[in-house]
Design an enzyme around this catalytic site. Structure first.
Site, mmCIF file in Angstrom:
data_model
loop_
_atom_site.group_PDB
_atom_site.id
_atom_site.type_symbol
_atom_site.label_atom_id
_atom_site.label_comp_id
_atom_site.label_asym_id
_atom_site.label_seq_id
_atom_site.Cartn_x
_atom_site.Cartn_y
_atom_site.Cartn_z
ATOM 1 N N HIS A 148 15.082 -6.778 8.706
ATOM 2 C CA HIS A 148 16.546 -6.651 8.682
ATOM 3 C C HIS A 148 17.200 -7.706 9.563
ATOM 4 O O HIS A 148 17.680 -7.431 10.653
ATOM 5 C CB HIS A 148 16.954 -5.257 9.123
ATOM 6 C CG HIS A 148 16.571 -4.201 8.130
ATOM 7 N ND1 HIS A 148 15.297 -3.700 8.023
ATOM 8 C CD2 HIS A 148 17.300 -3.558 7.171
ATOM 9 C CE1 HIS A 148 15.260 -2.795 7.066
ATOM 10 N NE2 HIS A 148 16.454 -2.683 6.539
ATOM 11 N N SER B 220 12.318 -2.953 3.190
ATOM 12 C CA SER B 220 12.907 -1.748 3.763
ATOM 13 C C SER B 220 12.384 -0.529 3.002
ATOM 14 O O SER B 220 11.177 -0.321 2.944
ATOM 15 C CB SER B 220 14.433 -1.859 3.736
ATOM 16 O OG SER B 220 14.996 -0.923 4.620
ATOM 17 N N GLU C 258 8.354 -4.166 10.624
ATOM 18 C CA GLU C 258 9.758 -4.374 11.001
ATOM 19 C C GLU C 258 10.464 -3.031 10.890
ATOM 20 O O GLU C 258 9.942 -2.101 10.278
ATOM 21 C CB GLU C 258 10.429 -5.413 10.070
ATOM 22 C CG GLU C 258 10.533 -4.987 8.606
ATOM 23 C CD GLU C 258 11.807 -4.242 8.252
ATOM 24 O OE1 GLU C 258 12.805 -4.368 8.969
ATOM 25 O OE2 GLU C 258 11.799 -3.511 7.239
#
Lengths: 320, 320
Positions: free
Chosen positions: B288, B112, B217
């Site tokens: 995630h 992330s 992602e």
């Protein structure tokens, strides 16, 4: 030297395109058209403005066809964008920049259309008009008057971002904030924060060196504003600018459910004072109800100490 | 590029737990992470500033950077584990001491917001880093936990990356490894969170994709927002240059219905990636998602998407 388009005169034709998303309110078409006609202009719509392809107003090729067809049409003197949320950047590789160079016209739009403004600046060095879109140019009397003046005048725009104060006693506009005092002159560039960041690393990347960088935003959570400012900083774009003007950031608030986050002012406070570039926040420029058009590429003077931005030129020149 | 590899962890080794981006939602989560790591036989040094509060950052930029540098400089620390992502890691990049990292190669794991650290460290030092769970999300499922511990401790090549078992009815969407475009590719792995990849575009840290297998992602971005990032990556040539592309799970990406018609995420993926002429796979469990694998950045991998039985394998050592 940048190129200027001829100003609009009564009887001139304005071409409407939807370079990005499709409209969700079909009555906007009649309202905008009637207003422009009332002001003495003819209105022509691109053949795909009412198309739907996902959230876009037609496939990329169809939207680009509208752009290129209206730009090459000699009867059309200005290209006015309908829509400002997303999708304009998808057209960049399909735009005929040669015809833009051959036939300078007023190009008008905001928000995601910033992608096209930046590309035209890079490929044609034409002064373009950062102004509300076809569905919002009449959001207030102030906005409409400033818009019409910008299309038709060859006088320098002068001081910007000073709509009349609220007419409710006791209510005042939020104060302007100087982050770094000082003054600077240069050509104006910038526009929508997300679209400016979207140009980084591409052939259409924003050039800020020696320029006054204008940024506005709409509907971004404050942490995204922080991300975007950091992106511009990492790419050296903030440091290279001669001055920075953050206009109105409409509905840029903390996202629901977030904890311990920054307000918009704190986000700006965490970045702009770390620079040596004069910067100011709060001029009413952008996508708010009261806003005035600004000519991207024109000479401007920022006095961050006095919280003033003066546009030293018009967007257009005398038509021949 | 000179590739540097970290050493695999052994029981009894010391690891550092730091928050280079946001602070934990609850300070007790740190205790949970420490207990988990200690149960696995590691000693844990917790960064001094992990629970400092500065908006949504874990302390000031200087405090987060201090914890980060101490972890690299401490000869006892063999691995650096991010407690969580969030926001703020990109702000540290220009002030990171990359020579210190080059002189002290060790494991770095997270995802992330930690993508910013992976990409910058990879570009500046050639160190192999691990895109995988942050400590606070390392125990979401047995699969995730096993992959996390395996990545930290394996000194032999990882071989085929397995999918998690289907343990839930109906199974969670999307399917594992749906083929968007068939083919076979080999190249160094790179990638991470799309929002972070965008944040580094045009900077000295931006992602290099040429000849590589790119994995992507994101979370909380609607199709039109991911469309915007794909458009930017395409304009920059980053998609076309890749040898293959793996889209992981893009969580909470359902359109929220602000348009009359919309695109699904899969339509956006198909529009941008379907015709590149390289293998493209969607739905791998990275990012995630409760089941999350680990992928190393900077290690050679093979992607075989010639059949529906898609293989991703790593035949060289990741950690030594």
């Amino acid at each position: 030297m940048p190129v200027k388009a001829p100003r609009l005169k009564p009887g001139d034709t304005i071409g409407i395109i939807a370079p990005g998303e499709h409209s969700t309110t079909s009555s906007d078409m009649q309202v905008g058209r009637a207003l422009l006609e009332q002001h003495g202009f003819r209105v022509v719509f691109g053949s795909h403005v009412s198309d739907h392809y996902g959230y876009l107003a037609g496939e990329d090729a169809a939207r680009a066809d509208d752009f290129n067809a209206l730009w090459t049409d000699k009867q059309i003197r200005a290209i006015f964008c309908w829509g400002a949320v997303w999708g304009a950047a998808r057209l960049l590789s399909l735009i005929d920049f040669d015809s833009i160079r051959r036939q300078p016209k007023l190009f008008i739009g905001c928000g995601s259309v910033t992608a096209i403004h930046l590309a035209i600046a890079r490929r044609a060095d034409l002064i373009t008009l950062h102004a509300p879109d076809f569905s919002t140019f009449y959001s207030s009397r102030y906005t409409l008057d400033a818009f019409m003046r910008a299309l038709t005048s060859v006088e320098p725009f002068g001081d910007v971002g000073q709509p009349p104060p609220p007419d409710i006693p006791g209510v005042t506009d939020p104060p302007l904030i100087t982050y770094v005092p000082g003054s600077a002159s240069g050509r104006l560039t910038g526009g929508n924060l997300g679209a400016v960041v979207g140009s980084l690393g591409t052939p259409y990347e924003i050039q800020t060196e020696g320029r006054i960088l204008f940024l506005e935003a709409r509907d971004l959570p404050t942490f995204t504003v922080e991300r975007h400012l950091t992106a511009l900083w990492l790419a050296g774009k903030l440091q290279a600018a001669a001055g920075i003007v953050v206009g109105e950031c409409v509905n840029c608030v903390t996202e629901r459910g977030e904890t311990n986050t920054f307000s918009l002012e704190e986000v700006l406070e965490n970045r702009l004072p770390l620079l040596t570039v004069p910067s100011v926040y709060g001029l009413r420029l952008g996508q708010g109800k009261d806003t005035m058009p600004i000519p991207l590429g024109a000479q401007v003077r920022l006095d961050a100490t006095a919280r003033r931005l003066e546009i030293l030129e018009a967007a257009a020149n005398q038509s021949t | 590029m000179n590739i540097l590899k970290p050493s695999a962890l052994q029981r009894g080794d010391t690891v550092a737990l730091i928050c280079p981006a946001s602070r934990p939602f609850d300070p007790g989560k740190i205790t949970q992470s420490v207990q988990m790591l200690e149960q696995q036989g590691f000693k844990v040094r917790v960064g001094e500033h992990v629970v400092k509060r500065n908006g949504n950052f874990a302390g000031s930029d200087a405090q987060r950077l201090d914890d980060f540098h101490r972890a690299w400089a401490d000869p006892d620390v063999k691995a650096i584990i991010a407690e969580r992502g969030g926001n703020g890691a990109a702000r540290l990049l220009p002030d990171i001491d990359y020579d210190l990292i080059r002189a002290n190669p060790k494991i770095l794991i997270g995802y992330s917001d930690i993508t910013a650290l992976h990409l910058a460290i990879h570009r500046k030092t050639g160190l192999v880093t691990l895109h995988g769970p942050v400590a606070v999300l390392s125990q979401t499922t047995r699969y995730t936990f096993d992959r996390f511990i395996h990545a930290l401790t394996a000194a032999t090549p990882w071989g085929d990356i397995p999918d998690p078992p289907v343990t839930q009815f109906p199974p969670i969407y999307p399917p594992y490894r749906a083929v968007v475009a068939p083919g076979k590719a080999s190249g160094m792995l790179t990638g991470g969170n799309m929002t972070l990849i965008r944040q580094l575009m045009g900077s000295p840290y931006d992602i290099e994709t040429e000849g590589r297998i790119l994995f992507l992602e994101d979370i909380g971005e609607e199709p039109f927002e991911l469309d915007m990032i794909f458009t930017q990556l395409a304009h920059a040539g980053k998609l076309q240059q890749a040898a293959g592309i793996i889209i992981g799970v893009c969580a909470e990406s359902d359109p929220k219905g602000t348009f009359l018609t919309n695109f699904s995420l899969e339509e956006v993926i198909d529009q941008h990636l379907g015709k590149l002429g390289i293998p493209v796979v969607y739905g791998m469990r990275l990012g995630h998602t409760p089941d999350q694998c680990v992928l190393p950045i900077g290690v050679h991998a093979m992607l075989d998407a010639t059949t529906n039985n898609v293989r991703l394998s790593i035949e060289e050592t990741v950690c030594q």
